[in-house]
Write an enzyme that holds these catalytic residues in place. Sequence first.
Site, PDB file in Angstrom:
ATOM      1  CG  HIS A 274      -0.582   0.210   2.854  1.00 27.35           C
ATOM      2  ND1 HIS A 274      -0.342   1.177   3.289  1.00 27.35           N
ATOM      3  CD2 HIS A 274      -0.211  -0.864   3.707  1.00 27.35           C
ATOM      4  CE1 HIS A 274       0.403   0.798   4.622  1.00 27.35           C
ATOM      5  NE2 HIS A 274       0.535  -0.288   4.497  1.00 27.35           N
ATOM      6  CD  GLU A 320      -3.364  -1.406   5.078  1.00 27.24           C
ATOM      7  OE1 GLU A 320      -4.027  -2.140   6.002  1.00 27.24           O
ATOM      8  OE2 GLU A 320      -2.914  -0.427   6.004  1.00 27.24           O
ATOM      9  CD  GLU A 321      -1.513   1.965   6.680  1.00 28.26           C
ATOM     10  OE1 GLU A 321      -2.216   1.468   8.461  1.00 28.26           O
ATOM     11  OE2 GLU A 321      -0.232   1.619   7.337  1.00 28.26           O
TER      12      GLU A 321
END
Length: 451
Positions: A274, A320-321
């Site tokens: 990511h 993604e985070e």
Amino acid sequence: MRKLLWVLVFPVSGAFAQDSAIIRRMADDILTNGQAYNNLRILCKQAPARLSGSANAAKAVALTEAMLREAGADTVYLQPCMVPHWERGAKEEAYAVTGNGRVSLAVCALGNSVGTPATGLTASVVEVRSFDELDKLGKKGLSGRIVFLNYPMNQTLVNTFSAYSDAVRYRVMGPSAAAKYGAVGFILRTLSTSLNDFPHTGTTRYDSTMPKIPAFAVSTNDAERLHVLVAKGAVKSIFMKASCRMLPDAPSYNVIGEIRGSEHPDEVVTVGGHLDSWDLAEGAQDDGAGIVQSIEVIRALKAQGIRPARTVRAVMFMNEENGGRGGKAYSDNAVADGLQYIFGLESDNGGFTPRGFSIGAKGAQLKAFTDWAPLFEPYGVYEWRVGGGGADVDPLVRAKAVVGELLPDSQRYFDFHHAGNDVFEAVNRRELLLGAVNMTALIYLVSKYGI
């Protein structure tokens, strides 16, 4: 629950002897000429703090697009996705007020947290160790107070990701669990196996039926100190101040580079990490390492003149985070585009020494991987787990792909995870390149044989 798959390993011979020689050449090239470490330096120093929606995230898109072209990808393109856009604002402040004055606390806001009033927030504090303790205290014990949730990661779990999986619920759901009983603020003991002065951020998710309260993490050293002060009855109040805010969703992109398959171009093998990172540092271990390793797969195949039978894609997933929007956009496209998605491999566990792979397969599909296991022993990989992939490739199961992830040594990962010390200098070149060697070998084998 992941089950350890024990594999008897024998010398490479027969059908895979040629593959062993090819992997050896690719490994030698990566370990001597690999560009992953140089690319990581560029990514970290020119586009640190790549939180989705930020200017640095946009810069990282352009940087990795150029890296994929330099690596020799046949085609490089951007896949649009709308992403959350949260801003931290000015550096957070927090301190405990005691009879002897103020005790400063090393804190950071949790991702997606609301801010405090402009003048800050002051309230008495109550320490708890679990959701059960929150429930027992109820409104009578929590209303109008700041909750300090002091849950250390379990040191007895040798795999630190197991300890993280156990503790992360308190970060994700803790603020709303406290707000349910009238708490006005939330401070979480940082999710780390180490004692240090770095608070670690990470996403929190508010329950829409509860008030949104400011949510901080405090370093493990200061969590220990605060625990002692609270136990002594020395803390009169806690002050916390933050100016973070959530903005409207912003446009962004996954970055995709591919080598078109020579025999089965409509069968796709994906490898990725990511591109976004939290905003406290450079996002080197999480997940710059996985990004540059995935680009290295493309470079290494091209450097050896290998034209894979199936299409190989390196994907730099965005967001993604704090949302997973990039992984969802990629899987949505995979379900709709009519291609056959064979395998998705992710590297999102840091650039440490590779130990194994997790594979979400069973039966004949799993046997394909176990048959290849002897090819990986020379490069330090002995462990094959029945499990799954990372957060960005797991959605590919919807497209009937097998998913997996690289498993590096886990002991140091949570020293850096989501923290201010996650910088380029924390990554070891040799370890990073060994991860790229094993990823390239696995992608080469899947692209040649299928599953």
